[in-house]
Structures are given as C-alpha cells and as structure tokens.
Design a protein around this motif. Structure first.
Motif, PDB file in Angstrom:
ATOM      1  N   LYS A  77      44.368  44.755  56.931  1.00  0.00           N
ATOM      2  CA  LYS A  77      43.824  43.754  55.706  1.00  0.00           C
ATOM      3  C   LYS A  77      44.334  43.562  54.546  1.00  0.00           C
ATOM      4  CE  LYS A  77      39.187  42.956  53.912  1.00  0.00           C
ATOM      5  NZ  LYS A  77      39.551  41.555  53.955  1.00  0.00           N
ATOM      6  N   ILE A  78      44.437  42.310  53.983  1.00  0.00           N
ATOM      7  CA  ILE A  78      45.152  42.047  52.703  1.00  0.00           C
ATOM      8  C   ILE A  78      43.854  41.563  51.742  1.00  0.00           C
ATOM      9  CG2 ILE A  78      46.796  40.943  51.610  1.00  0.00           C
ATOM     10  CD1 ILE A  78      48.515  40.819  54.279  1.00  0.00           C
ATOM     11  N   GLY A  79      43.690  41.946  50.656  1.00  0.00           N
ATOM     12  CA  GLY A  79      42.873  41.601  49.933  1.00  0.00           C
ATOM     13  C   GLY A  79      43.469  41.051  48.671  1.00  0.00           C
ATOM     14  N   LEU A  80      42.621  40.172  48.039  1.00  0.00           N
ATOM     15  CA  LEU A  80      43.204  39.529  46.842  1.00  0.00           C
ATOM     16  C   LEU A  80      42.117  39.381  45.655  1.00  0.00           C
ATOM     17  CD1 LEU A  80      45.313  37.622  45.465  1.00  0.00           C
ATOM     18  CD2 LEU A  80      44.161  35.637  46.481  1.00  0.00           C
ATOM     19  N   ILE A  81      42.456  40.071  44.356  1.00  0.00           N
ATOM     20  CA  ILE A  81      41.547  40.261  43.412  1.00  0.00           C
ATOM     21  C   ILE A  81      42.321  39.125  42.180  1.00  0.00           C
ATOM     22  CG2 ILE A  81      40.659  41.749  41.507  1.00  0.00           C
ATOM     23  CD1 ILE A  81      40.622  43.993  43.670  1.00  0.00           C
TER      24      ILE A  81
ATOM     25  N   TYR B  55      46.313  31.848  54.425  1.00  0.00           N
ATOM     26  CA  TYR B  55      47.437  32.425  54.794  1.00  0.00           C
ATOM     27  C   TYR B  55      47.501  33.811  54.862  1.00  0.00           C
ATOM     28  CZ  TYR B  55      52.261  34.364  53.816  1.00  0.00           C
ATOM     29  OH  TYR B  55      53.379  34.918  53.772  1.00  0.00           O
ATOM     30  N   LEU B  56      46.690  34.447  53.895  1.00  0.00           N
ATOM     31  CA  LEU B  56      46.315  36.079  54.077  1.00  0.00           C
ATOM     32  C   LEU B  56      45.665  36.267  55.443  1.00  0.00           C
ATOM     33  CD1 LEU B  56      45.525  36.715  50.256  1.00  0.00           C
ATOM     34  CD2 LEU B  56      47.760  37.294  51.577  1.00  0.00           C
ATOM     35  N   THR B  57      45.064  35.458  55.619  1.00  0.00           N
ATOM     36  CA  THR B  57      44.005  35.766  57.000  1.00  0.00           C
ATOM     37  C   THR B  57      44.876  35.799  58.251  1.00  0.00           C
ATOM     38  OG1 THR B  57      42.011  34.973  56.032  1.00  0.00           O
ATOM     39  CG2 THR B  57      42.247  34.879  58.396  1.00  0.00           C
TER      40      THR B  57
ATOM     41  N   ILE C   9      37.475  40.949  33.064  1.00  0.00           N
ATOM     42  CA  ILE C   9      36.603  40.815  34.476  1.00  0.00           C
ATOM     43  C   ILE C   9      37.319  40.237  35.549  1.00  0.00           C
ATOM     44  CG2 ILE C   9      34.469  40.178  32.635  1.00  0.00           C
ATOM     45  CD1 ILE C   9      35.080  36.917  33.372  1.00  0.00           C
ATOM     46  N   VAL C  10      36.720  40.546  36.831  1.00  0.00           N
ATOM     47  CA  VAL C  10      37.289  40.104  38.229  1.00  0.00           C
ATOM     48  C   VAL C  10      36.642  38.608  38.331  1.00  0.00           C
ATOM     49  CG1 VAL C  10      37.213  40.476  40.859  1.00  0.00           C
ATOM     50  CG2 VAL C  10      37.389  42.452  38.913  1.00  0.00           C
ATOM     51  N   LYS C  11      37.326  37.622  38.701  1.00  0.00           N
ATOM     52  CA  LYS C  11      36.948  36.546  39.031  1.00  0.00           C
ATOM     53  C   LYS C  11      36.837  36.288  40.453  1.00  0.00           C
ATOM     54  CE  LYS C  11      39.050  34.009  35.030  1.00  0.00           C
ATOM     55  NZ  LYS C  11      39.911  32.951  34.703  1.00  0.00           N
ATOM     56  N   VAL C  12      35.832  35.589  41.018  1.00  0.00           N
ATOM     57  CA  VAL C  12      35.558  35.480  42.433  1.00  0.00           C
ATOM     58  C   VAL C  12      35.834  34.041  42.548  1.00  0.00           C
ATOM     59  CG1 VAL C  12      33.915  35.513  44.271  1.00  0.00           C
ATOM     60  CG2 VAL C  12      33.812  37.195  42.515  1.00  0.00           C
TER      61      VAL C  12
ATOM     62  N   VAL D 296      46.558  42.064  43.137  1.00  0.00           N
ATOM     63  CA  VAL D 296      45.756  41.762  41.998  1.00  0.00           C
ATOM     64  C   VAL D 296      46.635  40.677  41.118  1.00  0.00           C
ATOM     65  CG1 VAL D 296      44.655  42.775  39.878  1.00  0.00           C
ATOM     66  CG2 VAL D 296      44.858  44.175  42.048  1.00  0.00           C
ATOM     67  N   THR D 297      45.857  39.687  40.756  1.00  0.00           N
ATOM     68  CA  THR D 297      46.733  38.511  40.065  1.00  0.00           C
ATOM     69  C   THR D 297      45.879  38.180  38.971  1.00  0.00           C
ATOM     70  OG1 THR D 297      47.653  36.592  40.018  1.00  0.00           O
ATOM     71  CG2 THR D 297      45.832  37.046  41.718  1.00  0.00           C
ATOM     72  N   HIS D 298      46.328  37.463  38.097  1.00  0.00           N
ATOM     73  CA  HIS D 298      45.606  36.835  36.909  1.00  0.00           C
ATOM     74  C   HIS D 298      45.241  35.499  37.024  1.00  0.00           C
ATOM     75  CE1 HIS D 298      49.668  35.726  35.937  1.00  0.00           C
ATOM     76  NE2 HIS D 298      49.135  34.773  35.227  1.00  0.00           N
TER      77      HIS D 298
END
Length: 62
Positions: free
Chosen positions: A47-51, A36-38, A59-62, A24-26
């Motif tokens: 699995k490595i997710g990024l929010i 890179y994560l893939t 709010i969560v940005k996509v 989780v990052t701003h």
C-alpha cells in the motif's frame, strides 16, 4: 513524487519489510496521482499512502 526513493527503501538490500509506504507532500494531488498510486500498489503488493500537509498552518489537507 518520491515513489522511486520509497521503493529503494522498501527493497534495498533484498528485503521487503514495509507493509505500507507513505508520501508526505505540501502539494494537493490530482486524482490521476491517486490512480497512479493504486496501479503501483497492485503491481508491487504494498500500500502507498499520500498525505498533503500544509506546513504553514500545520494541518493535513484531504
């Protein structure tokens, strides 16, 4: 990024408990970060997710 710390949590001490790791990052990530994560996912089998979270607007940005 926090990948090293996540991997430490995943494998210390000699355990492999997570089925998914989440960062989780701003900051909004560039496409190369997702690539890179893939590649890491393929190498470590987790699995490595990024929010991207805008903490000012909550709010969560996509």
């Amino acid at each position: 990024m926090a990948v090293g710390q996540l991997l430490e949590y995943q494998y210390f001490p000699d355990q492999n408990l997570a089925i998914e790791l989440m960062i989780v990052t701003h900051l909004k990530a560039e496409p190369i970060i997702y690539d890179y994560l893939t590649q890491l996912e393929l190498k470590i089998g987790v699995k490595i997710g990024l929010i991207c979270f805008d903490y000012k607007n909550k709010i969560v940005k996509v």
